[in-house]
Motif scaffolding. Structure first.
Motif, mmCIF file in Angstrom:
data_model
loop_
_atom_site.group_PDB
_atom_site.id
_atom_site.type_symbol
_atom_site.label_atom_id
_atom_site.label_comp_id
_atom_site.label_asym_id
_atom_site.label_seq_id
_atom_site.Cartn_x
_atom_site.Cartn_y
_atom_site.Cartn_z
ATOM 1 N N THR A 165 0.842 -1.202 -0.035
ATOM 2 C CA THR A 165 -0.015 -0.041 -0.039
ATOM 3 C C THR A 165 0.716 1.152 -0.081
ATOM 4 O O THR A 165 0.610 2.263 -0.512
ATOM 5 N N PHE A 166 2.122 1.362 0.567
ATOM 6 C CA PHE A 166 3.060 2.246 0.544
ATOM 7 C C PHE A 166 4.171 1.909 -0.235
ATOM 8 O O PHE A 166 4.825 1.142 0.238
ATOM 9 N N GLN A 167 4.506 2.538 -1.433
ATOM 10 C CA GLN A 167 5.629 2.548 -2.267
ATOM 11 C C GLN A 167 6.252 3.990 -2.439
ATOM 12 O O GLN A 167 5.686 4.765 -3.286
ATOM 13 N N ALA A 168 7.521 4.132 -2.081
ATOM 14 C CA ALA A 168 8.051 5.250 -2.060
ATOM 15 C C ALA A 168 9.609 5.373 -1.934
ATOM 16 O O ALA A 168 10.084 4.383 -1.707
ATOM 17 N N MET A 169 10.306 6.449 -2.441
ATOM 18 C CA MET A 169 11.674 6.426 -2.263
ATOM 19 C C MET A 169 11.830 7.856 -1.449
ATOM 20 O O MET A 169 11.160 8.684 -1.602
ATOM 21 N N PRO A 170 13.035 7.635 -0.079
ATOM 22 C CA PRO A 170 12.970 9.000 0.178
ATOM 23 C C PRO A 170 13.685 9.998 -0.667
ATOM 24 O O PRO A 170 14.635 9.865 -1.339
ATOM 25 N N ARG A 171 13.143 11.227 -0.412
ATOM 26 C CA ARG A 171 13.394 12.199 -1.569
ATOM 27 C C ARG A 171 14.925 12.627 -1.632
ATOM 28 O O ARG A 171 15.305 12.964 -2.523
ATOM 29 N N ASP A 172 15.530 12.667 -0.439
ATOM 30 C CA ASP A 172 16.932 12.930 -0.449
ATOM 31 C C ASP A 172 17.869 11.755 -0.084
ATOM 32 O O ASP A 172 19.018 12.010 -0.022
ATOM 33 N N GLY A 173 17.266 10.703 -0.338
ATOM 34 C CA GLY A 173 18.031 9.555 0.038
ATOM 35 C C GLY A 173 18.045 9.028 1.267
ATOM 36 O O GLY A 173 17.598 9.342 2.175
ATOM 37 N N TYR A 174 18.712 7.688 1.152
ATOM 38 C CA TYR A 174 18.682 6.881 2.621
ATOM 39 C C TYR A 174 19.704 7.587 3.604
ATOM 40 O O TYR A 174 19.484 7.434 4.509
ATOM 41 N N ALA A 175 20.824 7.819 3.251
ATOM 42 C CA ALA A 175 21.948 8.343 3.698
ATOM 43 C C ALA A 175 21.417 9.698 4.812
ATOM 44 O O ALA A 175 21.669 9.645 5.861
ATOM 45 N N ALA A 176 20.715 10.405 4.004
ATOM 46 C CA ALA A 176 20.255 11.697 4.759
ATOM 47 C C ALA A 176 19.060 11.333 5.486
ATOM 48 O O ALA A 176 18.925 11.905 6.681
ATOM 49 N N LEU A 177 18.224 10.426 5.281
ATOM 50 C CA LEU A 177 17.349 10.043 6.291
ATOM 51 C C LEU A 177 17.909 9.411 7.572
ATOM 52 O O LEU A 177 17.618 10.045 8.635
ATOM 53 N N VAL A 178 19.060 8.581 7.393
ATOM 54 C CA VAL A 178 19.546 8.011 8.575
ATOM 55 C C VAL A 178 20.359 9.156 9.318
ATOM 56 O O VAL A 178 20.125 8.990 10.602
ATOM 57 N N ALA A 179 21.001 10.138 8.576
ATOM 58 C CA ALA A 179 21.488 11.030 9.266
ATOM 59 C C ALA A 179 20.583 12.073 10.041
ATOM 60 O O ALA A 179 20.960 12.340 11.273
ATOM 61 N N ARG A 180 19.352 12.341 9.691
ATOM 62 C CA ARG A 180 18.397 12.921 10.477
ATOM 63 C C ARG A 180 17.936 12.042 11.666
ATOM 64 O O ARG A 180 17.990 12.764 12.686
ATOM 65 N N MET A 181 17.920 10.807 11.548
ATOM 66 C CA MET A 181 17.465 10.044 12.817
ATOM 67 C C MET A 181 18.767 10.201 13.629
ATOM 68 O O MET A 181 18.346 10.018 14.912
ATOM 69 N N LEU A 182 20.053 10.203 13.351
ATOM 70 C CA LEU A 182 21.144 10.227 14.223
ATOM 71 C C LEU A 182 21.335 11.794 14.701
ATOM 72 O O LEU A 182 22.152 11.792 15.710
ATOM 73 N N ASP A 183 20.497 12.564 14.585
ATOM 74 C CA ASP A 183 20.745 14.029 14.652
ATOM 75 C C ASP A 183 20.052 14.423 16.101
ATOM 76 O O ASP A 183 19.017 14.893 15.943
ATOM 77 N N ASP A 184 20.624 14.176 16.922
ATOM 78 C CA ASP A 184 19.942 14.241 18.346
ATOM 79 C C ASP A 184 21.442 14.409 19.315
ATOM 80 O O ASP A 184 22.254 13.752 19.156
ATOM 81 N N PRO A 185 21.177 15.652 20.057
ATOM 82 C CA PRO A 185 22.630 15.559 21.065
ATOM 83 C C PRO A 185 22.883 14.596 21.854
ATOM 84 O O PRO A 185 24.213 14.722 22.401
ATOM 85 N N ARG A 186 22.057 13.852 22.263
ATOM 86 C CA ARG A 186 22.427 12.697 23.068
ATOM 87 C C ARG A 186 22.984 11.562 22.275
ATOM 88 O O ARG A 186 23.430 10.565 22.986
ATOM 89 N N ILE A 187 23.057 11.604 20.955
ATOM 90 C CA ILE A 187 23.536 10.548 20.070
ATOM 91 C C ILE A 187 24.910 11.086 19.584
ATOM 92 O O ILE A 187 25.424 12.080 19.246
#
Length: 388
Positions: free
Chosen positions: A190-212
Motif C-alpha cells: 500500500t505504501f511505495q516510495a523513495m526517500p526524496r533526499d536518499g537513505y543516507a540523509a534519512l539516517v543522518a536525520r535520525m541520528l541528529d540528536d545531541p544525546r547521540i
C-alpha cells in the motif's frame, strides 16, 4: 545519565539509537566499522554525479502504516513503483510472471486460454508459488509451472545461492510466484516510495540528536571501556559476536560492477532487469539503473549496477544474505541460546537475527526490540556480558 553502545549505523541501529535517546533520555554511542552511516542502504553521487546505492538497489515498500509514518518523521518521499523485467527466451517479460507475460510467451490466443485455466483453479489477483502449481492435477497448470520454474527460477536461484533449489527452504520459491493479474508492479504494498533526499540523509536525520554520538570507522573489538555502558545493542553478525564458538554462519555475498554511460536519458526497459539464464550465458543475476530509482534528471550520464553473487569470505566481501536452509538455522539457534543468557546485550537486525529482512521489516524489528526488550527494563551494567 545511562549510556548505550549501539554497534552498527544502519537502519536498525539508527532507529534504536533515536528511540533510546529521545524516549528514555539516555546517552547513545553509535559505532560502525565502515566510514559511513546507513549500512547497506548507503547512497550518494558517484564520480559522474549519478546518485547510486553503493551496496545494491534498495526500494522502500510496506503494508505497515506505523513504519511508513515513523520514517516520515525523517524524510519526505518521492512516489515510486518498482518494475522488473526478465530476459525470457530472447524477449523481455514482466516479473512477477503474470497474465501479460503469459500472452507474450505463449502467444495471445494460447496465453489467454492458459490464463483462464489458472484463474479457474486459483482465482484472480493471487500470487501462486510455482512449486504449488507443479503439484496441480491440471496438465496445463503443470506445463506453465515447469516452464516458469526453468526459465525464471532454476538458473537464477543457482546463480544467486550457489546451490540447487531443492537444497534451500521452500520459502525461496515463494518469492517467484505466478501472479494472476495484469498488474506489472513488482510490489503490491500500500505504501511505495523513495526517500526524496536518499537513505543516507534519512539516517543522518535520525541520528541528529545531541544525546547521540556517532563514531564511524570503529569496530566493536576496538571499543575501550565497554563495561562502562549500561547496555549494548549489537546489529552485526551474531556468530562474530560469539567468536564463532558454534561455527560460522553461512552467507552469500554480491560483487557489484558499476557501469556508467554517457546518456541524457535512461537506457533500460525497467529500473531492474533480471537475467534468469544459465551462468554460461549471463554470469550476473540482474542490472539496476539508478536514475530510474531516484528520479534524478538529465546529468549527461547514467549508471547501471550488475550483480554477481558469490560466496561470503570474511575480510574480502560483505555478508548480504543469510542462507535459508535448516542446517544454517540449526547453527543460528545455538547462537540465539547464547544471546538469551545476556541480560544487557540485545541483538537485532538482518545479521544479528540471521533473517532476510526487507527495510520495513528491519525498522519494525528495531521498534519492537525497543518496546518489548529495552524499554521495559533498565539494567545496571552491560560490562560483563558485552565482554563475553
Amino acid at each position: 545519565m545511562r549510556r548505550t553502545l549501539i554497534v552498527g549505523a544502519g537502519l536498525t541501529g539508527a532507529v534504536l539509537a533515536r528511540e533510546i535517546a529521545e524516549r528514555l533520555d539516555e546517552r547513545v554511542v553509535v559505532i560502525d566499522r565502515r566510514e559511513h552511516i546507513g549500512g547497506n542502504t548507503f547512497d550518494g553521487p558517484n564520480g559522474h554525479g549519478v546518485v547510486v546505492h553503493h551496496y545494491g538497489p534498495h526500494i522502500f515498500h510496506t503494508n505497515a502504516p506505523q513504519v511508513a509514518n515513523y520514517l516520515s518523521r525523517y524524510t519526505d518521499w518521492r512516489s515510486y513503483e518498482h518494475r522488473v523485467v526478465a530476459w525470457f527466451d530472447d524477449r523481455w517479460v514482466p516479473l512477477p510472471f503474470n497474465m501479460t507475460a503469459m500472452e507474450i510467451v505463449f502467444g495471445e490466443t494460447e496465453g489467454r486460454r492458459l490464463n483462464a485455466v489458472l484463474a479457474g483453479e486459483y482465482g484472480l489477483g493471487v500470487k501462486v508459488p510455482i512449486l504449488k502449481m507443479r503439484q496441480s492435477g491440471s496438465a496445463d497448470v503443470r506445463r506453465v509451472a515447469d516452464l516458469v520454474y526453468e526459465k525464471v527460477f532454476l538458473h537464477y536461484t543457482m546463480k544467486q545461492w550457489g546451490v540447487a533449489p531443492d537444497a534451500l527452504d521452500p520459502s525461496v520459491s515463494a518469492r517467484v510466484p505466478v501472479f494472476l493479474s495484469r498488474d506489472d508492479r513488482y510490489f503490491q504494498d500500500t505504501f511505495q516510495a523513495m526517500p526524496r533526499d536518499g537513505y543516507a540523509a534519512l539516517v543522518a536525520r535520525m541520528l541528529d540528536d545531541p544525546r547521540i554520538e556517532l563514531r564511524c570507522g570503529q569496530s566493536f573489538e576496538d571499543v575501550d571501556g565497554v563495561e562502562r555502558f549500561d547496555r549494548v545493542v549489537f546489529t552485526g553478525a551474531i556468530d562474530e559476536f560469539f567468536d564463532h564458538v558454534h561455527g560460522p554462519l553461512p552467507y552469500r555475498s554480491i560483487r557489484f560492477d558499476m557501469v556508467t554511460t554517457e546518456s541524457g536519458h535512461t537506457i533500460q526497459r525497467a529500473a531492474q532487469q533480471n537475467f534468469p539464464t544459465p551462468a554460461a550465458q549471463h554470469a550476473f543475476t540482474r542490472s539496476t539503473e539508478f536514475r530510474q530509482l531516484t528520479g534524478q534528471g538529465d546529468i549527461g550520464h547514467t549508471t547501471l549496477a550488475f550483480e554477481y553473487p558469490e560466496d561470503y569470505v570474511p575480510g574480502r566481501n560483505e555478508p548480504y544474505y543469510p542462507i535459508p536452509h535448516e542446517d544454517s538455522r540449526r547453527i543460528y539457534r545455538r547462537y540465539a541460546a547464547e544471546a538469551a543468557k545476556l541480560g544487557t546485550v540485545f541483538f537485532a537486525g538482518r545479521l544479528a537475527d540471521y533473517s532476510y529482512y526487507n527495510m520495513d521489516q528491519a525498522v519494525a524489528r528495531a521498534l519492537a526490540c525497543f518496546e518489548k526488550e529495552i524499554a521495559p527494563r533498565r539494567p545496571a551494567s552491560a560490562g560483563r556480558e558485552a565482554s563475553a
